[in-house]
Design a protein around this motif. Structure first.
Motif, PDB file in Angstrom:
ATOM      1  N   TYR A  15       0.866  -1.186   0.000  1.00  0.00           N
ATOM      2  CA  TYR A  15       0.000   0.000   0.000  1.00  0.00           C
ATOM      3  C   TYR A  15       0.903   1.236   0.000  1.00  0.00           C
ATOM      4  N   PRO A  16       0.386   2.390  -0.406  1.00  0.00           N
ATOM      5  CA  PRO A  16       1.227   3.582  -0.467  1.00  0.00           C
ATOM      6  C   PRO A  16       1.561   4.121   0.921  1.00  0.00           C
ATOM      7  N   ILE A  17       2.825   4.576   1.103  1.00  0.00           N
ATOM      8  CA  ILE A  17       3.269   5.092   2.396  1.00  0.00           C
ATOM      9  C   ILE A  17       4.077   6.374   2.217  1.00  0.00           C
ATOM     10  N   ILE A  18       4.041   7.227   3.246  1.00  0.00           N
ATOM     11  CA  ILE A  18       4.763   8.497   3.237  1.00  0.00           C
ATOM     12  C   ILE A  18       5.298   8.792   4.647  1.00  0.00           C
ATOM     13  N   ASP A  19       5.979   9.938   4.777  1.00  0.00           N
ATOM     14  CA  ASP A  19       6.355  10.527   6.068  1.00  0.00           C
ATOM     15  C   ASP A  19       7.243   9.631   6.918  1.00  0.00           C
ATOM     16  N   ALA A  20       8.406   9.294   6.390  1.00  0.00           N
ATOM     17  CA  ALA A  20       9.349   8.461   7.138  1.00  0.00           C
ATOM     18  C   ALA A  20       9.957   9.227   8.302  1.00  0.00           C
ATOM     19  N   ASN A  21      10.064   8.544   9.436  1.00  0.00           N
ATOM     20  CA  ASN A  21      10.749   9.059  10.616  1.00  0.00           C
ATOM     21  C   ASN A  21      11.536   7.903  11.213  1.00  0.00           C
ATOM     22  N   VAL A  22      12.747   8.168  11.700  1.00  0.00           N
ATOM     23  CA  VAL A  22      13.608   7.104  12.197  1.00  0.00           C
ATOM     24  C   VAL A  22      14.047   7.413  13.625  1.00  0.00           C
ATOM     25  N   TYR A  23      14.031   6.379  14.460  1.00  0.00           N
ATOM     26  CA  TYR A  23      14.457   6.511  15.848  1.00  0.00           C
ATOM     27  C   TYR A  23      15.533   5.471  16.133  1.00  0.00           C
ATOM     28  N   PHE A  24      16.636   5.912  16.751  1.00  0.00           N
ATOM     29  CA  PHE A  24      17.758   5.032  17.038  1.00  0.00           C
ATOM     30  C   PHE A  24      17.864   4.794  18.543  1.00  0.00           C
ATOM     31  N   GLU A  25      18.057   3.515  18.907  1.00  0.00           N
ATOM     32  CA  GLU A  25      18.227   3.185  20.322  1.00  0.00           C
ATOM     33  C   GLU A  25      18.895   1.829  20.475  1.00  0.00           C
ATOM     34  N   ASN A  26      19.911   1.777  21.331  1.00  0.00           N
ATOM     35  CA  ASN A  26      20.593   0.518  21.659  1.00  0.00           C
ATOM     36  C   ASN A  26      21.037  -0.252  20.411  1.00  0.00           C
ATOM     37  N   GLY A  27      21.581   0.478  19.457  1.00  0.00           N
ATOM     38  CA  GLY A  27      22.102  -0.159  18.255  1.00  0.00           C
ATOM     39  C   GLY A  27      21.056  -0.550  17.235  1.00  0.00           C
ATOM     40  N   LYS A  28      19.790  -0.264  17.534  1.00  0.00           N
ATOM     41  CA  LYS A  28      18.713  -0.572  16.603  1.00  0.00           C
ATOM     42  C   LYS A  28      18.132   0.704  16.000  1.00  0.00           C
ATOM     43  N   ALA A  29      17.529   0.559  14.834  1.00  0.00           N
ATOM     44  CA  ALA A  29      16.855   1.671  14.178  1.00  0.00           C
ATOM     45  C   ALA A  29      15.411   1.265  13.894  1.00  0.00           C
ATOM     46  N   TYR A  30      14.494   2.179  14.167  1.00  0.00           N
ATOM     47  CA  TYR A  30      13.069   1.925  13.944  1.00  0.00           C
ATOM     48  C   TYR A  30      12.527   2.928  12.935  1.00  0.00           C
ATOM     49  N   LEU A  31      11.795   2.416  11.964  1.00  0.00           N
ATOM     50  CA  LEU A  31      11.181   3.261  10.941  1.00  0.00           C
ATOM     51  C   LEU A  31       9.700   3.445  11.255  1.00  0.00           C
ATOM     52  N   TYR A  32       9.254   4.683  11.199  1.00  0.00           N
ATOM     53  CA  TYR A  32       7.834   5.005  11.362  1.00  0.00           C
ATOM     54  C   TYR A  32       7.356   5.651  10.064  1.00  0.00           C
ATOM     55  N   TYR A  33       6.155   5.318   9.659  1.00  0.00           N
ATOM     56  CA  TYR A  33       5.623   5.862   8.416  1.00  0.00           C
ATOM     57  C   TYR A  33       4.103   5.913   8.489  1.00  0.00           C
ATOM     58  N   SER A  34       3.508   6.597   7.524  1.00  0.00           N
ATOM     59  CA  SER A  34       2.051   6.710   7.454  1.00  0.00           C
ATOM     60  C   SER A  34       1.523   5.975   6.227  1.00  0.00           C
ATOM     61  N   ARG A  35       0.597   5.085   6.460  1.00  0.00           N
ATOM     62  CA  ARG A  35      -0.128   4.482   5.346  1.00  0.00           C
ATOM     63  C   ARG A  35      -1.046   5.547   4.776  1.00  0.00           C
ATOM     64  N   CYS A  36      -1.018   5.730   3.454  1.00  0.00           N
ATOM     65  CA  CYS A  36      -1.859   6.758   2.834  1.00  0.00           C
ATOM     66  C   CYS A  36      -3.340   6.397   2.934  1.00  0.00           C
ATOM     67  N   CYS A  37      -4.173   7.425   2.840  1.00  0.00           N
ATOM     68  CA  CYS A  37      -5.626   7.220   2.857  1.00  0.00           C
ATOM     69  C   CYS A  37      -6.125   6.473   1.620  1.00  0.00           C
ATOM     70  N   TYR A  38      -5.387   6.572   0.556  1.00  0.00           N
ATOM     71  CA  TYR A  38      -5.769   6.052  -0.750  1.00  0.00           C
ATOM     72  C   TYR A  38      -6.274   4.607  -0.687  1.00  0.00           C
ATOM     73  N   LYS A  39      -7.502   4.393  -1.099  1.00  0.00           N
ATOM     74  CA  LYS A  39      -8.147   3.080  -1.140  1.00  0.00           C
ATOM     75  C   LYS A  39      -8.144   2.390   0.223  1.00  0.00           C
ATOM     76  N   HIS A  40      -8.242   3.197   1.282  1.00  0.00           N
ATOM     77  CA  HIS A  40      -8.237   2.633   2.632  1.00  0.00           C
ATOM     78  C   HIS A  40      -9.457   3.163   3.393  1.00  0.00           C
ATOM     79  N   ALA A  41     -10.647   2.767   2.923  1.00  0.00           N
ATOM     80  CA  ALA A  41     -11.894   3.173   3.568  1.00  0.00           C
ATOM     81  C   ALA A  41     -12.078   2.393   4.870  1.00  0.00           C
ATOM     82  N   VAL A  42     -12.482   3.110   5.927  1.00  0.00           N
ATOM     83  CA  VAL A  42     -12.632   2.512   7.250  1.00  0.00           C
ATOM     84  C   VAL A  42     -13.989   2.903   7.831  1.00  0.00           C
ATOM     85  N   ASP A  43     -14.697   1.937   8.378  1.00  0.00           N
ATOM     86  CA  ASP A  43     -15.987   2.222   9.019  1.00  0.00           C
ATOM     87  C   ASP A  43     -15.772   2.856  10.394  1.00  0.00           C
TER      88      ASP A  43
END
Length: 359
Positions: free
Chosen positions: A150-178
């Motif tokens: 699915y389409p994603i945007i807005d990457a953010n990275v956090y580093f801790e204890n030798g690890k890296a974590y990626l955060y991102y946003s799933r786009c609204c596109y074709k993602h209808a939610v009740d």
């Protein structure tokens, strides 16, 4: 102590933190900055600040530099989408730059040119590297970091204890939610469905060539409609501004033993764009949204306040929140703002803005 010396010392204390013996510069906002960026990100390295952001339809990214967070020097283009390994095909958004082992890594989102189904939104996240913060940055690979389907945007990275974590946003596109809001909007005849953007997190491989494990949903808009603490996230729908709800533009940091994730909700091009935050005990949650949200929203001068990054306050007493917003003078152009941000003794995050300079 002579009277003249006492007066001079008191005068200095009014403009610096600490005492005559321990002088630290107090940052006073001077908003908006003369920089027309969306999604601003500030990197501090080698006692200098570098500012990156979304620059409209430009096929790449520019940067500014500063010694004091107030006087910004334009440094020109630092990333070109058509570099040797360039995989993008437009919509270059939200660059963030991190220093690691003497190199600089730029995470960003763009439309992926590999688009066999001709999707209108085919955004993915990539990473480019350079030997200095002003580039030129070259993509590590000729494709995005990964494809979640699915389409994603807005990457953010956090580093801790030798690890890296990626955060991102799933786009609204074709993602209808009740939700209660989507049912309400359909009953009013406004929209047949409401699409949503959700925030995910996942561990990165050490060389940033891919991910480890599966992404985890961390934040999404509320299902209920009238909760006083969360209904601000539905303002774009309630104002008939858009048939979408967003949780996007995340930034993760740690204060004491608590992980804070700031995020933006509502339409980035509208007046209701605003910032909230959530907390957790680990980088991948679970996260709980604050009952004090939103912590930054429009006032009678500034609108569209959102997609922030943060850096420690130079005086060592808190943080600075860097975000974009609009004023009547700037019109539709997103302009960069910097305001002070504090976390009180109870762990409550507060942004002291939006402010505008009286100069």
């Amino acid at each position: 102590m002579p009277r003249v010396r006492i007066v001079m010392c008191l005068l200095m204390i009014t403009i610096i933190s600490g005492s005559c013996k321990h002088q630290k510069t107090v940052f006073i906002p001077d908003n908006p900055l003369p920089v027309a960026f969306g999604d601003p990100f500030v990197l501090k390295t080698n006692n200098k600040y570098y500012l990156y952001g979304t620059t409209g339809g430009k096929a790449g990214f520019e940067a500014y530099s500063s010694d004091n967070l107030k006087d910004w020097k334009p440094e020109g283009d630092v990333y070109y989408g058509n570099n040797t390994n360039g995989w993008g095909n437009g919509a270059y958004w939200a660059p963030e730059v991190y220093e690691k082992e003497g190199k600089y890594y730029m995470f960003y989102s763009a439309q992926w040119k590999d688009n066999p189904n001709n999707e209108k939104e085919n955004f993915k996240v990539g990473v480019a590297v350079a030997n200095n913060p002003l580039g030129p940055f070259t993509d590590l690979s000729n494709k995005p970091i990964f494809d979640p389907g699915y389409p994603i945007i807005d990457a953010n990275v956090y580093f801790e204890n030798g690890k890296a974590y990626l955060y991102y946003s799933r786009c609204c596109y074709k993602h209808a939610v009740d939700s209660e809001v989507s049912a309400w909007a359909k009953e009013k005849g406004w929209y047949n469905e409401i699409e949503e953007s959700w925030i995910y997190g996942v561990e990165l491989k050490p060389d940033f060539s891919g991910i480890i494990g599966q992404p985890v949903v961390l934040l999404k808009p509320p299902v209920d409609m009238n909760n006083e603490h969360t209904k601000w996230e539905s303002r774009s729908v309630l104002a008939k501004e858009a048939n979408r709800r967003w949780n996007e533009g995340s930034v993760l940091f740690k204060d004491k033993d608590v992980y804070y994730m700031m995020y933006s909700a509502n339409h980035f091009a509208g007046e209701y764009y605003a910032i909230g935050y959530a907390t957790a005990q680990s980088p991948l949650g679970p996260f709980t949204k604050s009952v004090h949200n939103p912590v930054l929203e429009k006032n009678n001068i500034v609108t569209g306040t959102g997609h922030n990054s943060i850096i420690p306050d130079p005086d060592g007493k808190g943080w600075l929140c860097i975000y974009h917003g609009r004023t009547e003078k700037t019109g539709n152009d997103r302009q960069v703002f910097i305001d002070r941000m504090v976390i009180d003794k109870n762990g409550v995050l507060k942004v002291e803005g939006p402010t505008v300079s009286t100069k």
